[in-house]
Design an enzyme around this catalytic site. Structure first.
Site, PDB file in Angstrom:
ATOM      1  N   LYS A 123       0.700  -1.206  -0.087  1.00  0.00           N
ATOM      2  CA  LYS A 123       0.125   0.043  -0.079  1.00  0.00           C
ATOM      3  C   LYS A 123       0.840   1.213  -0.052  1.00  0.00           C
ATOM      4  CE  LYS A 123      -2.012   2.968   2.630  1.00  0.00           C
ATOM      5  NZ  LYS A 123      -2.100   4.131   1.832  1.00  0.00           N
ATOM      6  N   GLY A 183       7.215   5.350   7.775  1.00  0.00           N
ATOM      7  CA  GLY A 183       6.519   6.390   7.708  1.00  0.00           C
ATOM      8  C   GLY A 183       6.830   6.960   8.933  1.00  0.00           C
ATOM      9  N   GLY A 231       3.889   4.497  12.775  1.00  0.00           N
ATOM     10  CA  GLY A 231       4.676   3.239  13.076  1.00  0.00           C
ATOM     11  C   GLY A 231       4.301   2.671  14.525  1.00  0.00           C
ATOM     12  N   GLU A 238      10.699   1.747   9.536  1.00  0.00           N
ATOM     13  CA  GLU A 238      11.684   2.831   9.142  1.00  0.00           C
ATOM     14  C   GLU A 238      10.936   4.135   9.531  1.00  0.00           C
ATOM     15  OE1 GLU A 238      14.692   2.325   8.779  1.00  0.00           O
ATOM     16  OE2 GLU A 238      14.823   0.469   7.794  1.00  0.00           O
ATOM     17  N   CYS A 265      13.543  11.371   5.496  1.00  0.00           N
ATOM     18  CA  CYS A 265      13.669  10.970   6.848  1.00  0.00           C
ATOM     19  C   CYS A 265      15.140  11.067   7.388  1.00  0.00           C
ATOM     20  CB  CYS A 265      13.396   9.225   7.013  1.00  0.00           C
ATOM     21  SG  CYS A 265      14.539   8.416   5.981  1.00  0.00           S
ATOM     22  N   GLU A 307      10.320  16.265  14.456  1.00  0.00           N
ATOM     23  CA  GLU A 307      10.419  16.294  13.230  1.00  0.00           C
ATOM     24  C   GLU A 307       9.686  17.242  12.104  1.00  0.00           C
ATOM     25  OE1 GLU A 307       9.342  12.523  10.892  1.00  0.00           O
ATOM     26  OE2 GLU A 307      11.356  12.850   9.898  1.00  0.00           O
TER      27      GLU A 307
HETATM   28  P1  NDP Z   1       2.583   8.543   7.610  1.00  0.00           P
HETATM   29  O1  NDP Z   1       3.118   7.801   8.756  1.00  0.00           O
HETATM   30  O2  NDP Z   1       1.507   9.484   7.671  1.00  0.00           O
HETATM   31  O3  NDP Z   1       2.076   7.486   6.449  1.00  0.00           O
HETATM   32  C1  NDP Z   1       3.225   6.330   6.183  1.00  0.00           C
HETATM   33  C2  NDP Z   1       2.287   5.479   5.457  1.00  0.00           C
HETATM   34  O4  NDP Z   1       1.422   4.866   6.373  1.00  0.00           O
HETATM   35  C3  NDP Z   1       1.239   5.745   4.441  1.00  0.00           C
HETATM   36  O5  NDP Z   1       1.082   4.691   3.303  1.00  0.00           O
HETATM   37  C4  NDP Z   1      -0.173   5.784   5.070  1.00  0.00           C
HETATM   38  O6  NDP Z   1      -1.119   6.034   4.289  1.00  0.00           O
HETATM   39  C5  NDP Z   1      -0.045   4.949   6.071  1.00  0.00           C
HETATM   40  N1  NDP Z   1      -0.728   4.891   7.089  1.00  0.00           N
HETATM   41  C6  NDP Z   1      -1.705   5.914   7.687  1.00  0.00           C
HETATM   42  N2  NDP Z   1      -2.311   5.785   8.787  1.00  0.00           N
HETATM   43  C7  NDP Z   1      -2.061   4.184   8.902  1.00  0.00           C
HETATM   44  C8  NDP Z   1      -2.475   3.166   9.802  1.00  0.00           C
HETATM   45  N3  NDP Z   1      -3.131   3.461  10.673  1.00  0.00           N
HETATM   46  N4  NDP Z   1      -2.304   1.843   9.482  1.00  0.00           N
HETATM   47  C9  NDP Z   1      -1.178   1.740   8.951  1.00  0.00           C
HETATM   48  N5  NDP Z   1      -0.934   2.425   7.656  1.00  0.00           N
HETATM   49  C10 NDP Z   1      -0.998   3.835   7.786  1.00  0.00           C
HETATM   50  O7  NDP Z   1       4.049   9.165   7.161  1.00  0.00           O
HETATM   51  P2  NDP Z   1       3.980  10.053   5.819  1.00  0.00           P
HETATM   52  O8  NDP Z   1       3.306   9.389   4.365  1.00  0.00           O
HETATM   53  O9  NDP Z   1       3.520  11.544   6.127  1.00  0.00           O
HETATM   54  O10 NDP Z   1       5.675  10.257   5.193  1.00  0.00           O
HETATM   55  C11 NDP Z   1       6.265  11.105   6.180  1.00  0.00           C
HETATM   56  C12 NDP Z   1       6.851  10.136   7.316  1.00  0.00           C
HETATM   57  O11 NDP Z   1       7.722   9.164   7.008  1.00  0.00           O
HETATM   58  C13 NDP Z   1       8.143  11.278   7.992  1.00  0.00           C
HETATM   59  O12 NDP Z   1       7.743  11.247   9.377  1.00  0.00           O
HETATM   60  C14 NDP Z   1       9.415  10.379   7.702  1.00  0.00           C
HETATM   61  O13 NDP Z   1      10.402  10.654   8.740  1.00  0.00           O
HETATM   62  C15 NDP Z   1       9.239   9.097   7.459  1.00  0.00           C
HETATM   63  N6  NDP Z   1       9.787   8.428   6.691  1.00  0.00           N
HETATM   64  C16 NDP Z   1      11.012   7.557   7.296  1.00  0.00           C
HETATM   65  C17 NDP Z   1      11.849   7.039   6.418  1.00  0.00           C
HETATM   66  C18 NDP Z   1      12.782   6.026   7.046  1.00  0.00           C
HETATM   67  O14 NDP Z   1      13.355   5.247   6.024  1.00  0.00           O
HETATM   68  N7  NDP Z   1      13.068   5.998   8.358  1.00  0.00           N
HETATM   69  C19 NDP Z   1      12.022   7.488   5.139  1.00  0.00           C
HETATM   70  C20 NDP Z   1      10.924   8.360   4.744  1.00  0.00           C
HETATM   71  C21 NDP Z   1       9.983   8.688   5.500  1.00  0.00           C
HETATM   72  P3  NDP Z   1      -1.824   7.347   3.853  1.00  0.00           P
HETATM   73  O15 NDP Z   1      -0.750   8.083   2.919  1.00  0.00           O
HETATM   74  O16 NDP Z   1      -3.097   6.954   3.197  1.00  0.00           O
HETATM   75  O17 NDP Z   1      -2.214   7.990   5.201  1.00  0.00           O
END
Ligand code: NDP
Length: 492
Positions: free
Chosen positions: A175, A228, A233, A250, A284, A385
């Site tokens: 997803k 995310g 997470g 991650e 990130c 962040e």
């Molecule tokens: P989110 O945590 O909001 O979303 C990440 C993913 O999780 C999306 O596909 C999102 O779907 C999905 N999601 C949202 N709610 C749920 C849930 N309840 N259960 C399961 N999945 C869910 O992050 P962002 O997309 O806003 O990305 C930014 C974040 O990602 C930043 O905090 C960044 O630090 C982190 N990141 C970390 C990296 C790493 O490798 N450590 C690399 C890149 C980013 P939807 O979009 O539909 O809400």
């Protein structure tokens, strides 16, 4: 407006409900494609397809070498399609075309690397200390892996999961973020073209808050690989724990880029700029805190400001643009909020600080490259962040203070060190609590090197030899070779 479909069981389908949502171009601020809005019924269908594919001879019966060959074929198709995918990604999430070309040129290497590992997954023969038995181990795939990815580097972060998961023989339900589904669906076509059996890779699109819970808690999902934000997470981890599923997480970071008084200041300026303004700070690993030794603080800040002022902001589809838009409207609001929080906390605004409205930014969601000086380690802007082009400069007196400030957040994803002293570089590499430490460079990653977080930045590693272990489980097999059944009432 273009209309997309999802990939389930080798078929391109609409959501069972027929619902769709619009995806917007962050440069124009306008919708350009319709994406299926999956519901729980679609998740169940995708997991069932992945489970059936996992058990089917067309995948389970493939030799490991044949699995590797499929991955290599996919890598070649990806290389051929790189320019088209780069353009779609730029249109959908505003990443610079120059950065996307770089990522897509390099991305096939992950599939080649893990293809090479597929037929080197070996068990062990254990020299067991009991007579009359032979014991060996097998490394087996887990089953259905749910991959959940964010919007900032959608294809790359999915690749970090899909390449090892498939090389190990798992099947996948992926997803992507609701803000970056189009490139994911285009990418999915290549799995089909490469010859992966139907159901081995399924891609469902929709909103995390509607389908995330089912994707994680579904009883037939064996593992969750998530990238995310740390709060999302944490929720994924808690949910996975209820059904005892392993996770790779991650998560975010608040990485320190530390500039010592013996550093080459021109190099350090480039490193700090690359850490925070590349990808408009939406990575990130953003080096969102620059820790600068007091002795060179003013000289460094002067050089940094001069360099940052030259950053070309504008259309991400232009080859020479250096700072593109913020990917999502809510993220734009979040970044601007943090700028106000920093001002209210007493940080001094040295550059930027507003939504960018220059002619070349059109109606897009841009934030000026922003630099705060006089930031204290305890301020929110130095702890939380932002995920945008906002840099906090924090002065320090000596190495001990630099380490204390660098390690003084809940995160531990990455750190940068700028020094000419080898002793200091090695000491820092040991004492920094971060999954990656860069010395006199920043933002380098490779398929060969493990990537992941300390502390609240995550669990597990992606890329490198260790990554494949995240998608395997070890089985111990015992065989009697004595030909005599021992006393059944005594443990052998
Ligand atoms: P989110 O945590 O909001 O979303 C990440 C993913 O999780 C999306 O596909 C999102 O779907 C999905 N999601 C949202 N709610 C749920 C849930 N309840 N259960 C399961 N999945 C869910 O992050 P962002 O997309 O806003 O990305 C930014 C974040 O990602 C930043 O905090 C960044 O630090 C982190 N990141 C970390 C990296 C790493 O490798 N450590 C690399 C890149 C980013 P939807 O979009 O539909 O809400």
């Amino acid at each position: 407006m273009q209309s997309y479909r999802m990939l389930i069981a080798g078929e391109w389908v609409e959501a069972a409900s027929g619902a769709v949502f619009e995806t917007e171009n962050p440069f124009t601020g306008k919708p350009w494609a319709l994406i299926p809005r999956a519901g729980v019924a679609d998740v169940d269908k995708a997991v069932a397809a992945a489970q059936a594919a996992f058990r089917a001879p067309s995948w389970r019966g493939l030799s490991a070498s044949a699995r590797g060959a499929l991955l290599r074929k996919f890598a070649d198709l990806l290389a051929e399609d790189a320019e088209r995918l780069a353009r779609i990604e730029t249109q959908d999430n505003g990443k610079l075309i120059a950065e996307m070309r770089g990522q897509l040129r390099y991305m096939p290497q992950w599939y080649h690397y893990f293809a090479g590992l597929a037929d080197k997954i070996e068990g062990r023969v254990i020299p067991i200390d009991k007579p009359g038995v032979f014991n060996f181990t097998r490394e087996e795939p887990l089953g259905v892996v749910t991959a959940i990815t964010p919007w900032n580097s959608p294809l790359m972060l999915a690749t970090w999961k899909l390449a090892p998961a498939l090389a190990a023989g798992n099947t996948v339900v992926w997803k992507p973020s609701e803000y970056s589904s189009a490139s994911a669906l285009e990418f999915g076509k290549l799995f089909e073209k490469a010859g992966f059996p139907p159901g081995v890779v399924n891609i469902i699109t929709g909103f995390g808050n509607e389908i995330g819970e089912r994707l994680v808690s579904h009883p037939d999902v064996a593992k969750v690989a998530f990238t995310g934000g740390d709060r999302t997470g944490q929720g994924v981890y808690e949910l996975a724990a209820r059904s005892i599923k392993p996770v790779t997480l991650e998560l975010g970071g608040k990485s320190a880029n530390i500039v010592f008084d013996d550093a080459d200041l021109d190099d350090a300026v480039k490193g700090v700029v690359s850490g925070i303004f590349a990808a408009s700070g939406q990575t990130c690993i953003a080096g969102s805190r620059a820790l600068v030794h007091r002795a060179i603080h003013d000289a460094f800040v002067e050089k940094l400001l001069a360099f940052a002022r030259t950053a070309r902001i504008g259309d991400p589809a232009q080859d020479d643009t250096q700072v593109g838009p913020i990917t999502t409207k809510p993220q734009l609001a979040k970044v601007l909020d943090y700028i106000e929080i920093a001002k209210a906390e007493g940080a001094e605004l040295a550059l930027g600080g507003k939504r960018a409205v220059a002619a070349q930014c059109g109606e897009g969601w841009f934030v000026e490259p922003t630099i705060f000086t006089g930031v204290r380690p305890g301020m929110r802007i130095a702890q939380e962040e932002v995920f945008g082009p906002v840099l906090s400069i924090i002065p320090f007196e000596d190495d001990e203070e630099a380490i204390a400030i660098a390690n003084g957040t809940i995160y531990g994803l990455a750190a940068g060190v700028w020094t000419k002293s080898i002793n200091r570089a090695l000491t820092m590499s040991q004492r920094l609590e971060a999954g990656t430490v860069w010395i006199n460079t920043y933002r380098a990653t490779s398929y060969m090197s493990p990537f992941g977080g300390y502390k609240r930045s995550g669990i597990g590693r992606e890329s490198g030899l260790t990554a494949i272990r995240e998608y395997l489980q070890e089985k111990s097999v015992w065989i009697d070779i004595s030909g005599q059944v021992p006393n059944p009432f005594v443990q052998r």
